[in-house]
Design a protein around this motif. Structure first.
Motif, PDB file in Angstrom:
ATOM      1  N   PRO A 173       0.808  -1.230   0.000  1.00 42.17           N
ATOM      2  CA  PRO A 173       0.000   0.000   0.000  1.00 42.17           C
ATOM      3  C   PRO A 173       0.841   1.280   0.000  1.00 42.17           C
ATOM      4  N   ARG A 174       2.131   1.168   0.307  1.00 39.16           N
ATOM      5  CA  ARG A 174       2.987   2.361   0.298  1.00 39.16           C
ATOM      6  C   ARG A 174       3.261   2.842  -1.122  1.00 39.16           C
ATOM      7  N   ILE A 175       3.185   1.942  -2.086  1.00 43.02           N
ATOM      8  CA  ILE A 175       3.506   2.298  -3.465  1.00 43.02           C
ATOM      9  C   ILE A 175       2.317   3.022  -4.087  1.00 43.02           C
ATOM     10  N   HIS A 176       2.543   4.241  -4.512  1.00 42.09           N
ATOM     11  CA  HIS A 176       1.507   5.097  -5.081  1.00 42.09           C
ATOM     12  C   HIS A 176       1.021   4.493  -6.402  1.00 42.09           C
ATOM     13  N   PRO A 177      -0.288   4.550  -6.671  1.00 40.78           N
ATOM     14  CA  PRO A 177      -0.796   3.956  -7.918  1.00 40.78           C
ATOM     15  C   PRO A 177      -0.306   4.657  -9.188  1.00 40.78           C
ATOM     16  N   LEU A 178       0.073   5.926  -9.083  1.00 42.92           N
ATOM     17  CA  LEU A 178       0.565   6.644 -10.263  1.00 42.92           C
ATOM     18  C   LEU A 178       2.092   6.684 -10.274  1.00 42.92           C
ATOM     19  N   THR A 179       2.686   5.503 -10.215  1.00 40.25           N
ATOM     20  CA  THR A 179       4.137   5.352 -10.254  1.00 40.25           C
ATOM     21  C   THR A 179       4.530   4.858 -11.630  1.00 40.25           C
ATOM     22  N   SER A 180       5.520   5.502 -12.229  1.00 42.25           N
ATOM     23  CA  SER A 180       5.963   5.064 -13.548  1.00 42.25           C
ATOM     24  C   SER A 180       7.481   4.911 -13.576  1.00 42.25           C
ATOM     25  N   VAL A 181       7.938   4.003 -14.415  1.00 38.33           N
ATOM     26  CA  VAL A 181       9.364   3.787 -14.614  1.00 38.33           C
ATOM     27  C   VAL A 181       9.770   4.657 -15.789  1.00 38.33           C
ATOM     28  N   VAL A 182      10.541   5.714 -15.508  1.00 34.30           N
ATOM     29  CA  VAL A 182      10.911   6.675 -16.543  1.00 34.30           C
ATOM     30  C   VAL A 182      11.972   6.085 -17.465  1.00 34.30           C
ATOM     31  N   THR A 183      13.034   5.599 -16.887  1.00 35.21           N
ATOM     32  CA  THR A 183      14.100   4.995 -17.686  1.00 35.21           C
ATOM     33  C   THR A 183      14.859   3.989 -16.829  1.00 35.21           C
ATOM     34  N   VAL A 184      15.577   3.105 -17.504  1.00 36.91           N
ATOM     35  CA  VAL A 184      16.360   2.076 -16.828  1.00 36.91           C
ATOM     36  C   VAL A 184      17.736   2.036 -17.469  1.00 36.91           C
ATOM     37  N   GLU A 185      18.759   1.952 -16.625  1.00 41.50           N
ATOM     38  CA  GLU A 185      20.132   1.818 -17.122  1.00 41.50           C
ATOM     39  C   GLU A 185      20.723   0.538 -16.538  1.00 41.50           C
ATOM     40  N   VAL A 186      20.852  -0.472 -17.382  1.00 41.41           N
ATOM     41  CA  VAL A 186      21.452  -1.738 -16.971  1.00 41.41           C
ATOM     42  C   VAL A 186      22.929  -1.680 -17.341  1.00 41.41           C
TER      43      VAL A 186
END
Length: 129
Positions: free
Chosen positions: A30-43
């Motif tokens: 429940p701590r994770i906000h529903p409007l969370t997005s992954v902008v970018t990822v650097e592997v």
């Protein structure tokens, strides 16, 4: 392998897509906000580490709680990532809050306010003449 190679770019986009799916659909914290997005990822080229830039539409408290929730679920997320993607190594994920969207909205608002003030001044100058 170079950091900007085609293979690394493809891995980045696949990991980003899977992370977004896992965060959106599989985590029940429940701590994770529903409007969370992954902008970018650097592997990293050796597939050992991964920086995931997260954006949360909300106040500072929601952002902090979301980051806390994601960091507590990092083991589960990594396990799901390993199950969904066929990589030689499953990267260790580090979540970083990305403020670029919020900053862009703020700057756009300032520009619009400045534009409105200038148009008012121009209207007043036209009336004075």
């Amino acid at each position: 392998m170079r950091k900007n190679s085609i293979k690394n770019t493809r891995i980045n986009s696949e990991v980003q897509r899977e992370l977004a799916n896992i965060i959106r659909g599989e985590i029940k914290d429940p701590r994770i906000h529903p409007l969370t997005s992954v902008v970018t990822v650097e592997v990293a080229p050796d597939l050992k580490t991964c920086k995931a830039y997260i954006s949360v539409l909300g106040d500072q408290e929601a952002q902090g709680k979301t980051l806390e929730g994601l960091n507590s679920a990092v083991g589960y997320i990594r396990r799901q990532l390993a199950k969904n993607l066929n990589l030689r190594n499953t990267p260790e994920i580090r979540f970083i809050m990305d403020q670029s969207i919020e900053y862009g909205v703020h700057m756009s608002k300032l520009i619009n306010e400045n534009h409105v003030e200038e148009s008012r001044e121009d209207d007043e100058d036209d009336r004075d003449e």
